[in-house]
Design a protein around this motif. Structure first.
Motif, PDB file in Angstrom:
ATOM      1  N   GLU A   1      76.661   7.153  -3.123  1.00 15.13           N
ATOM      2  CA  GLU A   1      76.075   8.483  -2.982  1.00 15.13           C
ATOM      3  C   GLU A   1      76.495   9.108  -1.653  1.00 15.13           C
ATOM      4  O   GLU A   1      76.853   8.405  -0.718  1.00 15.13           O
ATOM      5  N   PRO A   2      76.482  10.434  -1.564  1.00 15.29           N
ATOM      6  CA  PRO A   2      77.018  11.126  -0.396  1.00 15.29           C
ATOM      7  C   PRO A   2      76.451  10.612   0.922  1.00 15.29           C
ATOM      8  O   PRO A   2      75.288  10.233   1.011  1.00 15.29           O
ATOM      9  N   ALA A   3      77.306  10.642   1.909  1.00 19.58           N
ATOM     10  CA  ALA A   3      76.895  10.257   3.254  1.00 19.58           C
ATOM     11  C   ALA A   3      75.776  11.182   3.710  1.00 19.58           C
ATOM     12  O   ALA A   3      75.704  12.338   3.289  1.00 19.58           O
ATOM     13  N   GLU A   4      74.924  10.674   4.544  1.00 17.74           N
ATOM     14  CA  GLU A   4      73.764  11.446   5.016  1.00 17.74           C
ATOM     15  C   GLU A   4      74.156  12.811   5.597  1.00 17.74           C
ATOM     16  O   GLU A   4      73.518  13.808   5.254  1.00 17.74           O
TER      17      GLU A   4
ATOM     18  N   VAL B   1      79.580  21.129  -1.636  1.00 18.14           N
ATOM     19  CA  VAL B   1      79.948  21.181  -0.221  1.00 18.14           C
ATOM     20  C   VAL B   1      81.300  20.506  -0.002  1.00 18.14           C
ATOM     21  O   VAL B   1      82.156  21.018   0.715  1.00 18.14           O
ATOM     22  N   GLU B   2      81.503  19.364  -0.639  1.00 20.03           N
ATOM     23  CA  GLU B   2      82.763  18.633  -0.481  1.00 20.03           C
ATOM     24  C   GLU B   2      83.942  19.473  -0.980  1.00 20.03           C
ATOM     25  O   GLU B   2      84.988  19.553  -0.338  1.00 20.03           O
TER      26      GLU B   2
ATOM     27  N   ARG C   1      72.719  16.436   4.228  1.00 20.64           N
ATOM     28  CA  ARG C   1      72.025  17.421   5.090  1.00 20.64           C
ATOM     29  C   ARG C   1      72.672  18.796   4.977  1.00 20.64           C
ATOM     30  O   ARG C   1      71.987  19.814   4.896  1.00 20.64           O
ATOM     31  N   ILE C   2      73.995  18.831   4.999  1.00 17.87           N
ATOM     32  CA  ILE C   2      74.711  20.108   4.882  1.00 17.87           C
ATOM     33  C   ILE C   2      74.381  20.747   3.539  1.00 17.87           C
ATOM     34  O   ILE C   2      74.092  21.944   3.463  1.00 17.87           O
ATOM     35  N   ALA C   3      74.410  19.958   2.489  1.00 20.21           N
ATOM     36  CA  ALA C   3      74.105  20.465   1.153  1.00 20.21           C
ATOM     37  C   ALA C   3      72.683  21.048   1.115  1.00 20.21           C
ATOM     38  O   ALA C   3      72.473  22.139   0.572  1.00 20.21           O
TER      39      ALA C   3
END
Length: 138
Positions: free
Chosen positions: A69-72, A88-89, A76-78
């Motif tokens: 799962e996405p890095a923290e 976001v990626e 947060r950005i998402a």
């Protein structure tokens, strides 16, 4: 010059397009390479495409890269943008160069909608610098 119906240079000669230069064999319209937030191993290829005005078609999939799962920081950005980490990626990838033409995969209508929304997502300076600081896998 003879017409080339379909030229694929799997092992082109070395030169200015990254570590190899297929333009010595035939004109190059696009380069497809694995590239994304969590796969930034060959930035020289993107840089060369940008300099030469060659379309750069990145492909990546969090699932195929074996990333959990996405890095923290990405999560947060998402959350700040009311977006998914995948959006976001993809938005981050599109900011790398004006020659980037991603072809994101989608297995559902929701994925297609998220991919389309990534094109409209405007990441601020902080949101762009946070992912840049994340370590890229080697």
């Amino acid at each position: 010059m003879a017409l080339i119906p379909q030229a694929r240079c799997h092992n082109p000669p070395r030169g200015p397009l990254g570590s190899r230069d297929p333009t010595r064999i035939a004109p190059v319209a696009a380069v497809q390479n694995m590239y994304g937030l969590f796969h930034r191993r060959n930035p020289d290829v993107l840089d060369a495409c940008t300099r030469q005005g060659i379309a750069f078609v990145p492909f990546f999939s969090p699932e195929t890269l074996g990333r959990p799962e996405p890095a923290e920081p990405l999560a947060r950005i998402a959350a700040r943008h009311g977006a998914t980490p995948a959006r976001v990626e993809l938005a981050w990838t599109m900011t790398r160069s004006p020659v980037v033409l991603p072809i994101p995969g989608a297995s559902s209508v929701a994925h297609v909608e998220d991919d389309i929304a990534a094109a409209a997502l405007r990441l601020d300076a902080e949101s762009l610098s946070e992912p840049d600081a994340l370590p890229a896998p080697s």
